[in-house]
Write a protein that holds these residues in place. Structure first.
Motif, PDB file in Angstrom:
ATOM      1  N   ALA A  64       0.798  -1.219   0.000  1.00  0.00           N
ATOM      2  CA  ALA A  64       0.000   0.000   0.000  1.00  0.00           C
ATOM      3  C   ALA A  64       0.837   1.278   0.000  1.00  0.00           C
ATOM      4  CB  ALA A  64      -0.929   0.003   1.218  1.00  0.00           C
ATOM      5  N   VAL A  65       2.134   1.174   0.267  1.00  0.00           N
ATOM      6  CA  VAL A  65       2.955   2.377   0.391  1.00  0.00           C
ATOM      7  C   VAL A  65       2.955   3.204  -0.895  1.00  0.00           C
ATOM      8  CG1 VAL A  65       5.296   3.262   0.767  1.00  0.00           C
ATOM      9  CG2 VAL A  65       4.397   1.452   2.225  1.00  0.00           C
ATOM     10  N   GLN A  66       3.236   2.624  -2.024  1.00  0.00           N
ATOM     11  CA  GLN A  66       3.270   3.300  -3.328  1.00  0.00           C
ATOM     12  C   GLN A  66       4.000   4.642  -3.255  1.00  0.00           C
ATOM     13  OE1 GLN A  66      -0.781   3.507  -4.702  1.00  0.00           O
ATOM     14  NE2 GLN A  66      -1.052   1.300  -4.561  1.00  0.00           N
ATOM     15  N   LEU A 117       6.446  -4.511  -3.436  1.00  0.00           N
ATOM     16  CA  LEU A 117       6.867  -4.824  -2.064  1.00  0.00           C
ATOM     17  C   LEU A 117       8.253  -4.261  -1.773  1.00  0.00           C
ATOM     18  CD1 LEU A 117       5.619  -8.509  -1.703  1.00  0.00           C
ATOM     19  CD2 LEU A 117       4.594  -6.445  -0.720  1.00  0.00           C
ATOM     20  N   ARG A 118       9.161  -4.336  -2.751  1.00  0.00           N
ATOM     21  CA  ARG A 118      10.516  -3.794  -2.576  1.00  0.00           C
ATOM     22  C   ARG A 118      10.463  -2.281  -2.325  1.00  0.00           C
ATOM     23  NH1 ARG A 118      11.335  -7.872  -6.128  1.00  0.00           N
ATOM     24  NH2 ARG A 118      12.967  -9.330  -5.560  1.00  0.00           N
ATOM     25  N   GLU A 119       9.679  -1.586  -3.138  1.00  0.00           N
ATOM     26  CA  GLU A 119       9.557  -0.135  -2.964  1.00  0.00           C
ATOM     27  C   GLU A 119       8.926   0.200  -1.615  1.00  0.00           C
ATOM     28  OE1 GLU A 119       7.335   1.178  -6.355  1.00  0.00           O
ATOM     29  OE2 GLU A 119       9.022   0.889  -7.726  1.00  0.00           O
ATOM     30  N   GLY A 120       7.939  -0.557  -1.234  1.00  0.00           N
ATOM     31  CA  GLY A 120       7.309  -0.346   0.062  1.00  0.00           C
ATOM     32  C   GLY A 120       8.278  -0.574   1.198  1.00  0.00           C
ATOM     33  N   TRP A 121       9.099  -1.621   1.081  1.00  0.00           N
ATOM     34  CA  TRP A 121      10.068  -1.919   2.129  1.00  0.00           C
ATOM     35  C   TRP A 121      11.096  -0.797   2.255  1.00  0.00           C
ATOM     36  CZ3 TRP A 121      11.480  -3.329   6.491  1.00  0.00           C
ATOM     37  CH2 TRP A 121      12.824  -3.487   6.833  1.00  0.00           C
TER      38      TRP A 121
END
Length: 176
Positions: A64-66, A117-121
């Protein structure tokens, strides 16, 4: 006559109940052991369900971060809290479980989903560092704006670092 019949019926019921107790005397111990085994199994199933629920929360929050979208910085704090909560709740025992489950999840995930997921992490890792350094009290307003995602008032680096290392290893990005 009715009172006598009722008394006889009650007596027969009581005798039947006593007789059943005597017959089940030994099996009561077996039932106790079976009940204990069933309780242990339910406890293990509950623990696994808790691991899975917390893992899915991490994955949902990271997705959800985006980054670079409206509200993404607040969602990064929410994702950071999901990771910190997992670390606090499951401690040392959860690390191996997390590594195996994340490996499985990434193998099932499409390439575009893994990149999200990588970008969110990457965003969540920075937010987690800030929470660890400043604490939830100092960041109270920010966390409130993010929906009060923290389950704990205090987080411990020694719980977080091994979990973060697993996420870092499998999702890449920066822990700091």
């Amino acid at each position: 006559m009715k009172k006598a019949s009722a008394a006889v019926l009650c007596l027969l019921l009581l005798l039947g109940a006593c007789r059943a107790e005597k017959e089940d005397g030994f099996s009561g111990q077996e039932d106790g052991a079976a009940a204990e085994a069933a309780a242990l199994k339910r406890g293990e199933e509950k623990e696994q369900a808790e691991y899975e629920a917390d893992f899915l929360r991490i994955m949902e929050e990271l997705a959800a971060v985006q980054p670079e979208s409206a509200g993404s910085s607040l969602r990064a704090y929410s994702a950071a809290c999901a990771v910190l909560d997992f670390a606090e709740r499951h401690g040392e025992g959860g690390e191996e479980w997390l590594k195996n489950r994340l490996t499985q999840h990434l193998a099932d995930e499409q390439a575009s989903g893994s990149e999200i997921l990588r970008e969110g992490w990457q965003a969540a890792a920075g937010a987690a560092q800030e929470i660890l350094e400043k604490g939830t009290k100092e960041l109270k307003d920010l966390l409130f704006d993010a929906g009060s995602p923290n389950r704990y008032e205090v987080y411990h680096r020694e719980s977080y670092d091994p979990v973060a290392a697993i996420l870092e290893e499998q999702l890449g990005g920066s822990k700091k």
